[in-house]
Design a protein around this motif. Structure first.
Motif, PDB file in Angstrom:
ATOM      1  N   SER A  95       0.827  -1.212   0.000  1.00 29.40           N
ATOM      2  CA  SER A  95       0.000   0.000   0.000  1.00 29.40           C
ATOM      3  C   SER A  95       0.861   1.261   0.000  1.00 29.40           C
ATOM      4  O   SER A  95       0.524   2.247  -0.644  1.00 29.40           O
ATOM      5  CB  SER A  95      -0.975   0.003   1.181  1.00 29.40           C
ATOM      6  N   HIS A  96       2.007   1.233   0.684  1.00 31.47           N
ATOM      7  CA  HIS A  96       2.891   2.394   0.726  1.00 31.47           C
ATOM      8  C   HIS A  96       3.773   2.525  -0.523  1.00 31.47           C
ATOM      9  O   HIS A  96       4.390   3.569  -0.731  1.00 31.47           O
ATOM     10  CB  HIS A  96       3.755   2.367   1.990  1.00 31.47           C
ATOM     11  N   ASN A  97       3.835   1.493  -1.330  1.00 32.15           N
ATOM     12  CA  ASN A  97       4.601   1.538  -2.576  1.00 32.15           C
ATOM     13  C   ASN A  97       3.717   1.666  -3.814  1.00 32.15           C
ATOM     14  O   ASN A  97       4.222   1.763  -4.926  1.00 32.15           O
ATOM     15  CB  ASN A  97       5.462   0.276  -2.728  1.00 32.15           C
ATOM     16  N   GLU A  98       2.405   1.680  -3.627  1.00 35.79           N
ATOM     17  CA  GLU A  98       1.492   1.661  -4.774  1.00 35.79           C
ATOM     18  C   GLU A  98       1.706   2.849  -5.712  1.00 35.79           C
ATOM     19  O   GLU A  98       1.805   2.684  -6.928  1.00 35.79           O
ATOM     20  CB  GLU A  98       0.038   1.608  -4.315  1.00 35.79           C
ATOM     21  N   ALA A  99       1.820   4.052  -5.184  1.00 42.17           N
ATOM     22  CA  ALA A  99       2.027   5.230  -6.031  1.00 42.17           C
ATOM     23  C   ALA A  99       3.376   5.132  -6.748  1.00 42.17           C
ATOM     24  O   ALA A  99       3.484   5.466  -7.939  1.00 42.17           O
ATOM     25  CB  ALA A  99       1.953   6.505  -5.198  1.00 42.17           C
ATOM     26  N   ASN A 100       4.403   4.666  -6.035  1.00 44.04           N
ATOM     27  CA  ASN A 100       5.730   4.483  -6.618  1.00 44.04           C
ATOM     28  C   ASN A 100       5.679   3.467  -7.758  1.00 44.04           C
ATOM     29  O   ASN A 100       6.220   3.693  -8.848  1.00 44.04           O
ATOM     30  CB  ASN A 100       6.696   4.036  -5.513  1.00 44.04           C
ATOM     31  N   ILE A 101       5.025   2.342  -7.530  1.00 47.74           N
ATOM     32  CA  ILE A 101       4.917   1.290  -8.540  1.00 47.74           C
ATOM     33  C   ILE A 101       4.179   1.809  -9.766  1.00 47.74           C
ATOM     34  O   ILE A 101       4.628   1.650 -10.905  1.00 47.74           O
ATOM     35  CB  ILE A 101       4.225   0.036  -7.958  1.00 47.74           C
ATOM     36  N   LYS A 106       4.083   3.497 -15.349  1.00 45.77           N
ATOM     37  CA  LYS A 106       3.584   4.446 -16.351  1.00 45.77           C
ATOM     38  C   LYS A 106       4.738   5.119 -17.082  1.00 45.77           C
ATOM     39  O   LYS A 106       4.696   5.289 -18.299  1.00 45.77           O
ATOM     40  CB  LYS A 106       2.692   5.498 -15.685  1.00 45.77           C
ATOM     41  N   SER A 107       5.747   5.516 -16.344  1.00 46.09           N
ATOM     42  CA  SER A 107       6.889   6.184 -16.954  1.00 46.09           C
ATOM     43  C   SER A 107       7.585   5.265 -17.961  1.00 46.09           C
ATOM     44  O   SER A 107       7.922   5.692 -19.074  1.00 46.09           O
ATOM     45  CB  SER A 107       7.873   6.619 -15.869  1.00 46.09           C
ATOM     46  N   MET A 108       7.792   4.012 -17.586  1.00 47.68           N
ATOM     47  CA  MET A 108       8.476   3.079 -18.479  1.00 47.68           C
ATOM     48  C   MET A 108       7.626   2.759 -19.708  1.00 47.68           C
ATOM     49  O   MET A 108       8.140   2.699 -20.824  1.00 47.68           O
ATOM     50  CB  MET A 108       8.855   1.813 -17.727  1.00 47.68           C
ATOM     51  N   LEU A 109       6.322   2.544 -19.503  1.00 51.88           N
ATOM     52  CA  LEU A 109       5.448   2.251 -20.643  1.00 51.88           C
ATOM     53  C   LEU A 109       5.342   3.465 -21.566  1.00 51.88           C
ATOM     54  O   LEU A 109       5.305   3.322 -22.790  1.00 51.88           O
ATOM     55  CB  LEU A 109       4.068   1.812 -20.158  1.00 51.88           C
ATOM     56  N   HIS A 110       5.289   4.656 -20.995  1.00 54.79           N
ATOM     57  CA  HIS A 110       5.257   5.884 -21.797  1.00 54.79           C
ATOM     58  C   HIS A 110       6.505   5.957 -22.676  1.00 54.79           C
ATOM     59  O   HIS A 110       6.430   6.261 -23.864  1.00 54.79           O
ATOM     60  CB  HIS A 110       5.174   7.106 -20.877  1.00 54.79           C
ATOM     61  N   HIS A 111       7.648   5.651 -22.079  1.00 56.73           N
ATOM     62  CA  HIS A 111       8.917   5.691 -22.816  1.00 56.73           C
ATOM     63  C   HIS A 111       9.002   4.580 -23.865  1.00 56.73           C
ATOM     64  O   HIS A 111       9.370   4.825 -25.017  1.00 56.73           O
ATOM     65  CB  HIS A 111      10.083   5.585 -21.824  1.00 56.73           C
ATOM     66  N   LEU A 112       8.655   3.353 -23.479  1.00 52.95           N
ATOM     67  CA  LEU A 112       8.805   2.211 -24.385  1.00 52.95           C
ATOM     68  C   LEU A 112       7.801   2.219 -25.531  1.00 52.95           C
ATOM     69  O   LEU A 112       8.118   1.841 -26.649  1.00 52.95           O
ATOM     70  CB  LEU A 112       8.666   0.899 -23.608  1.00 52.95           C
ATOM     71  N   LEU A 113       6.569   2.637 -25.235  1.00 49.35           N
ATOM     72  CA  LEU A 113       5.502   2.571 -26.243  1.00 49.35           C
ATOM     73  C   LEU A 113       5.176   3.926 -26.856  1.00 49.35           C
ATOM     74  O   LEU A 113       4.244   4.033 -27.643  1.00 49.35           O
ATOM     75  CB  LEU A 113       4.239   1.959 -25.619  1.00 49.35           C
ATOM     76  N   LYS A 121      -0.691  11.244 -17.025  1.00 52.59           N
ATOM     77  CA  LYS A 121      -1.535  12.010 -16.104  1.00 52.59           C
ATOM     78  C   LYS A 121      -2.770  11.231 -15.637  1.00 52.59           C
ATOM     79  O   LYS A 121      -3.445  11.650 -14.718  1.00 52.59           O
ATOM     80  CB  LYS A 121      -1.972  13.310 -16.762  1.00 52.59           C
ATOM     81  N   SER A 122      -3.021  10.105 -16.271  1.00 54.53           N
ATOM     82  CA  SER A 122      -4.191   9.295 -15.931  1.00 54.53           C
ATOM     83  C   SER A 122      -4.156   8.850 -14.473  1.00 54.53           C
ATOM     84  O   SER A 122      -3.111   8.507 -13.934  1.00 54.53           O
ATOM     85  CB  SER A 122      -4.231   8.062 -16.842  1.00 54.53           C
ATOM     86  N   ILE A 146       9.811  -3.687 -13.150  1.00 47.65           N
ATOM     87  CA  ILE A 146      10.434  -2.519 -12.516  1.00 47.65           C
ATOM     88  C   ILE A 146      11.938  -2.721 -12.351  1.00 47.65           C
ATOM     89  O   ILE A 146      12.735  -1.868 -12.743  1.00 47.65           O
ATOM     90  CB  ILE A 146       9.754  -2.204 -11.174  1.00 47.65           C
ATOM     91  N   TYR A 147      12.367  -3.837 -11.788  1.00 49.32           N
ATOM     92  CA  TYR A 147      13.794  -4.039 -11.531  1.00 49.32           C
ATOM     93  C   TYR A 147      14.598  -4.218 -12.820  1.00 49.32           C
ATOM     94  O   TYR A 147      15.715  -3.723 -12.922  1.00 49.32           O
ATOM     95  CB  TYR A 147      14.022  -5.215 -10.582  1.00 49.32           C
ATOM     96  N   ASN A 148      14.049  -4.904 -13.809  1.00 47.17           N
ATOM     97  CA  ASN A 148      14.772  -5.088 -15.058  1.00 47.17           C
ATOM     98  C   ASN A 148      14.849  -3.807 -15.884  1.00 47.17           C
ATOM     99  O   ASN A 148      15.634  -3.706 -16.818  1.00 47.17           O
ATOM    100  CB  ASN A 148      14.158  -6.210 -15.893  1.00 47.17           C
ATOM    101  N   SER A 149      14.034  -2.815 -15.528  1.00 45.76           N
ATOM    102  CA  SER A 149      14.068  -1.521 -16.208  1.00 45.76           C
ATOM    103  C   SER A 149      14.898  -0.504 -15.436  1.00 45.76           C
ATOM    104  O   SER A 149      14.906   0.671 -15.777  1.00 45.76           O
ATOM    105  CB  SER A 149      12.647  -0.994 -16.398  1.00 45.76           C
ATOM    106  N   GLY A 150      15.545  -0.946 -14.378  1.00 50.43           N
ATOM    107  CA  GLY A 150      16.394  -0.054 -13.601  1.00 50.43           C
ATOM    108  C   GLY A 150      15.695   0.633 -12.444  1.00 50.43           C
ATOM    109  O   GLY A 150      16.270   1.465 -11.765  1.00 50.43           O
TER     110      GLY A 150
END
Length: 159
Positions: A95-101, A106-113, A121-122, A146-150
């Motif tokens: 629950s405390h990592n949900e926003a981080n996750i 989102k950042s990685m998918l935005h970059h990759l796709l 912003k969703s 997450i970990y394999n993307s750094g």
């Protein structure tokens, strides 16, 4: 490839890592430790199988079942191991990592796709979507992505 600098990794050595299961049974895995070949980086990385979560001794399956309320402290297979405090900690941890996750995914998918800024912003929760679509197995998918993307999921997020 090193998630920090993108240079190749080479095998350095192995180390033993415990993998606990419900009921208290322990298995030991020999985990490869990889070292970055970049002279300026030289960071070490552990090569974990999908059943393991970084910084957790119990496997992804049991953590996932506890977080999803499939298993609880009253179940016969988990009477003593993991204890109720550990189960509560896993729920707190997620629950405390949900926003981080969500932010990292989102950042990685935005970059990759090459998705538009509206995607970033969703307010939709990618973690919630994955938990509904990939069950069982969502936790190992999230941690590998997450970990394999750094990226990193904080083992003890600030309270």
């Amino acid at each position: 490839m090193c998630p920090e600098c993108g240079c190749p990794l080479c095998r350095r050595d192995r180390k033993l890592r415990v993998h606990k299961e419900a009921g208290g049974r322990k298995n030991w895995f020999a985990i490869n430790r990889l070292k970055c070949t970049n002279e300026k980086c030289r960071r070490l990385h552990n090569e974990l199988p999908d059943c393991m979560v970084p910084y957790k001794h119990y496997g992804s399956g049991i953590i996932e079942d506890v977080v999803d309320d499939v298993l609880g402290p009253d179940d016969p297979g988990t009477e003593d191991y993991p204890c109720e405090a550990t189960m509560n900690h896993w729920k707190w941890w997620l629950s405390h990592n949900e926003a981080n996750i969500n932010g990292q995914m989102k950042s990685m998918l935005h970059h990759l796709l090459d998705l538009d800024i509206g995607f970033l912003k969703s307010r939709e929760s990618l973690l919630k979507e994955l938990r509904e679509r990939i069950s069982p197995g969502w936790l190992s998918v999230v941690t590998r992505f997450i970990y394999n993307s750094g990226g990193r999921i904080e083992p003890n997020p600030e309270r």
